[in-house]
Design an enzyme around this catalytic site. Structure first.
Site, PDB file in Angstrom:
ATOM      1  N   GLU A  90       0.804  -1.227   0.000  1.00 20.25           N
ATOM      2  CA  GLU A  90       0.000   0.000   0.000  1.00 20.25           C
ATOM      3  C   GLU A  90       0.831   1.268   0.000  1.00 20.25           C
ATOM      4  O   GLU A  90       1.972   1.262   0.439  1.00 20.25           O
ATOM      5  CB  GLU A  90      -0.830   0.045   1.290  1.00 20.25           C
ATOM      6  N   CYS A 103       3.523   8.197   1.071  1.00 21.82           N
ATOM      7  CA  CYS A 103       3.979   7.204   2.039  1.00 21.82           C
ATOM      8  C   CYS A 103       4.165   5.885   1.295  1.00 21.82           C
ATOM      9  O   CYS A 103       3.224   5.392   0.670  1.00 21.82           O
ATOM     10  CB  CYS A 103       2.912   7.092   3.125  1.00 21.82           C
ATOM     11  N   CYS A 110       5.519  -7.615   7.466  1.00 23.46           N
ATOM     12  CA  CYS A 110       6.542  -7.107   8.381  1.00 23.46           C
ATOM     13  C   CYS A 110       6.753  -8.156   9.455  1.00 23.46           C
ATOM     14  O   CYS A 110       5.837  -8.890   9.796  1.00 23.46           O
ATOM     15  CB  CYS A 110       6.041  -5.807   9.019  1.00 23.46           C
ATOM     16  N   CYS A 114       4.523  -5.549  15.959  1.00 30.76           N
ATOM     17  CA  CYS A 114       3.873  -4.525  16.798  1.00 30.76           C
ATOM     18  C   CYS A 114       2.379  -4.852  16.913  1.00 30.76           C
ATOM     19  O   CYS A 114       1.718  -5.113  15.904  1.00 30.76           O
ATOM     20  CB  CYS A 114       4.069  -3.132  16.199  1.00 30.76           C
ATOM     21  N   CYS A 117      -0.528  -2.929  14.852  1.00 30.74           N
ATOM     22  CA  CYS A 117      -0.316  -2.647  13.432  1.00 30.74           C
ATOM     23  C   CYS A 117      -0.863  -3.765  12.546  1.00 30.74           C
ATOM     24  O   CYS A 117      -0.603  -4.945  12.788  1.00 30.74           O
ATOM     25  CB  CYS A 117       1.177  -2.457  13.182  1.00 30.74           C
ATOM     26  N   GLY A 160       6.086  -2.539   6.472  1.00 33.09           N
ATOM     27  CA  GLY A 160       7.481  -2.937   6.547  1.00 33.09           C
ATOM     28  C   GLY A 160       8.306  -2.096   7.489  1.00 33.09           C
ATOM     29  O   GLY A 160       7.910  -0.992   7.870  1.00 33.09           O
ATOM     30  N   SER A 215       9.491   5.307  16.143  1.00 32.53           N
ATOM     31  CA  SER A 215       8.168   4.930  16.652  1.00 32.53           C
ATOM     32  C   SER A 215       8.362   4.421  18.071  1.00 32.53           C
ATOM     33  O   SER A 215       8.874   3.322  18.274  1.00 32.53           O
ATOM     34  CB  SER A 215       7.565   3.827  15.775  1.00 32.53           C
ATOM     35  N   CYS A 334      -2.442   1.630   8.422  1.00 31.14           N
ATOM     36  CA  CYS A 334      -1.472   0.986   7.557  1.00 31.14           C
ATOM     37  C   CYS A 334      -1.696  -0.524   7.471  1.00 31.14           C
ATOM     38  O   CYS A 334      -1.789  -1.211   8.471  1.00 31.14           O
ATOM     39  CB  CYS A 334      -0.111   1.312   8.178  1.00 31.14           C
TER      40      CYS A 334
HETATM   41  N1  SAH Z   1       8.175  -0.028  10.696  1.00 32.91           N
HETATM   42  C1  SAH Z   1       8.292   1.396  10.692  1.00 32.91           C
HETATM   43  C2  SAH Z   1       7.446   2.076   9.635  1.00 32.91           C
HETATM   44  C3  SAH Z   1       6.067   1.544   9.354  1.00 32.91           C
HETATM   45  S1  SAH Z   1       4.812   1.869  10.527  1.00 32.91           S
HETATM   46  C4  SAH Z   1       7.990   1.948  12.073  1.00 32.91           C
HETATM   47  O1  SAH Z   1       7.695   1.166  12.972  1.00 32.91           O
HETATM   48  O2  SAH Z   1       8.113   3.136  12.265  1.00 32.91           O
HETATM   49  C5  SAH Z   1       4.514   3.595  10.395  1.00 32.91           C
HETATM   50  C6  SAH Z   1       3.992   4.226  11.675  1.00 32.91           C
HETATM   51  O3  SAH Z   1       2.604   3.889  11.886  1.00 32.91           O
HETATM   52  C7  SAH Z   1       4.730   3.774  12.933  1.00 32.91           C
HETATM   53  O4  SAH Z   1       4.938   4.875  13.773  1.00 32.91           O
HETATM   54  C8  SAH Z   1       3.740   2.794  13.530  1.00 32.91           C
HETATM   55  O5  SAH Z   1       4.005   2.591  14.888  1.00 32.91           O
HETATM   56  C9  SAH Z   1       2.424   3.469  13.221  1.00 32.91           C
HETATM   57  N2  SAH Z   1       1.238   2.628  13.276  1.00 32.91           N
HETATM   58  C10 SAH Z   1       1.085   1.362  12.860  1.00 32.91           C
HETATM   59  N3  SAH Z   1      -0.161   0.931  13.062  1.00 32.91           N
HETATM   60  C11 SAH Z   1      -0.842   1.965  13.614  1.00 32.91           C
HETATM   61  C12 SAH Z   1      -2.181   2.142  14.049  1.00 32.91           C
HETATM   62  N4  SAH Z   1      -3.059   1.167  13.983  1.00 32.91           N
HETATM   63  N5  SAH Z   1      -2.537   3.361  14.545  1.00 32.91           N
HETATM   64  C13 SAH Z   1      -1.618   4.363  14.620  1.00 32.91           C
HETATM   65  N6  SAH Z   1      -0.354   4.260  14.231  1.00 32.91           N
HETATM   66  C14 SAH Z   1       0.046   3.069  13.748  1.00 32.91           C
END
Ligand code: SAH
Length: 349
Positions: A90, A103, A110, A114, A117, A160, A215, A334
């Site tokens: 995406e 973006c 990934c 987390c 996510c 990712g 993050s 995301c």
């Molecule tokens: N792996 C990298 C980049 C991808 S995630 C990272 O961890 O930074 C991009 C951002 O979106 C990160 O800050 C992640 O923590 C956040 N993110 C992922 N899922 C989310 C959600 N459901 N709500 C809010 N932020 C989210």
């Protein structure tokens, strides 16, 4: 098949000369077409014979857009990109006063795990190559009427973990900043990481100066590890120290991403610990309300707590703002668009 978008101009020239006996000036023309997301058929100044040969052995584009969702609220567009092996990733294009920020994704899925996510729910499928990341940018530029400057800013914040795909991501940075290519300045590029400490330092040591986003989401190791397993390998203090190192080498202020999850990381105690962690660090905190993903069962913090959280940080002298949520009426967090695509079974239709 060889993806030509994976090549630097020098590599392309060597490849085309070696395999197709192409003259360097033709390689240059082809490189310029590749940066416009043009397929072989439309490379009008390249001979038909060469085009036919190239088509048999190469791909001109890293991906193609197979779905676009546009927000009626703010014009944000969400894209589903299909790669040559049928995998999808995406991207999101957001319009700001200063330009358009895209973006992009760096991996299919990934493996960081987390808990909030959607991209990581089924683990890592594979890394994207440099040309597959670049292909997302050129495909969106092509949508903007072929204007190579449609996308002015890039954030590596799609699916990712960019620092888990270091070689391809840094090659992408070389390609996209190339003055003969899209020529996007490192100042207009942000890389977001969950905190792969050695590669944060490596990025600085390798001479990159893109904006770095950490993050964080919880300042206490014992709590962060429950939502971000990467904490087991690299603690919060180590991650912040790596960011300091990055700042010292690059002079670029660090952005800290902090997503508020109801009852988990949104108390005054969390804000105060975050402030003390960031003391002496040139950083700005982006506070975001969680974008709920059905499968995770986690809820977003309410408005009052969100405002209070920012206020606690500001009282301690930490610069913090709420990150504007955009495209709320299209697919939210995301990874969700890809999940819906896969679960609809449209992949095989
Ligand atoms: N792996 C990298 C980049 C991808 S995630 C990272 O961890 O930074 C991009 C951002 O979106 C990160 O800050 C992640 O923590 C956040 N993110 C992922 N899922 C989310 C959600 N459901 N709500 C809010 N932020 C989210």
């Amino acid at each position: 098949m060889v993806l030509l978008q994976d090549f630097t101009i020098e590599e392309l020239s060597a490849y085309l000369t070696g395999n197709f006996n192409v003259k360097p000036y033709v390689a240059k023309q082809i490189y310029s077409w590749l940066n416009k997301s043009v397929d072989f058929d439309d490379m009008t100044d390249v001979s038909k014979t060469l085009r036919a040969q190239l088509k048999e052995q190469c791909f001109a584009k890293g991906c193609e857009i197979i779905q676009t969702l546009s927000s009626r609220l703010d014009g944000t567009q969400k894209f589903l990109f299909r790669l040559h092996d049928g995998n999808v990733v995406e991207g999101v294009l957001m319009n700001y006063k200063y330009g358009n920020t895209l973006c992009v994704s760096s991996q299919v899925g990934c493996r960081m795990g987390c808990k909030f996510c959607a991209s990581t729910l089924e683990g890592l499928v594979r890394n994207l190559s440099a040309g597959e990341i670049l292909g997302q940018v050129t495909a969106v530029n092509a949508l903007g009427g072929g204007d190579a400057r449609h996308v002015t800013n890039i954030v590596l914040m799609g699916s990712g973990e960019p620092l888990d795909n270091y070689d391809n991501v840094t090659k992408f940075l070389h390609l996209v900043t190339d003055p003969c290519g899209l020529n996007i300045s490192q100042r207009n590029i942000s890389l977001s990481t969950c905190g792969i400490v050695p590669n944060i330092k490596r990025l600085a040591d390798d001479g990159f100066s893109v904006n770095l986003t950490l993050s964080l989401h919880n300042p206490f190791d014992e709590q962060r590890v429950a939502i971000m397993p990467v904490t087991r390998a690299y603690g919060v203090q180590q991650a912040v120290d790596a960011c300091k190192y990055y700042f010292d080498k690059t002079g670029r202020r660090i952005i800290v991403e902090y997503t508020l999850i109801d009852g988990q990381n949104d108390s005054r105690e969390h804000a105060l610990k975050l402030a003390s962690l960031l003391r002496g660090v040139s950083a700005h905190v982006n506070v975001i309300a969680l974008n709920p993903v059905k499968e995770t069962g986690l809820k977003a913090t309410n408005e009052t707590n969100l405002k209070k959280f920012i206020q606690y940080l500001e009282e301690k002298g930490v610069s913090a703002t709420r990150r504007r949520t955009m495209g709320q009426d299209i697919e939210g967090a995301c990874g969700q668009l890809r999940r819906r695509y896969l679960s609809n079974g449209t992949k095989n239709s």
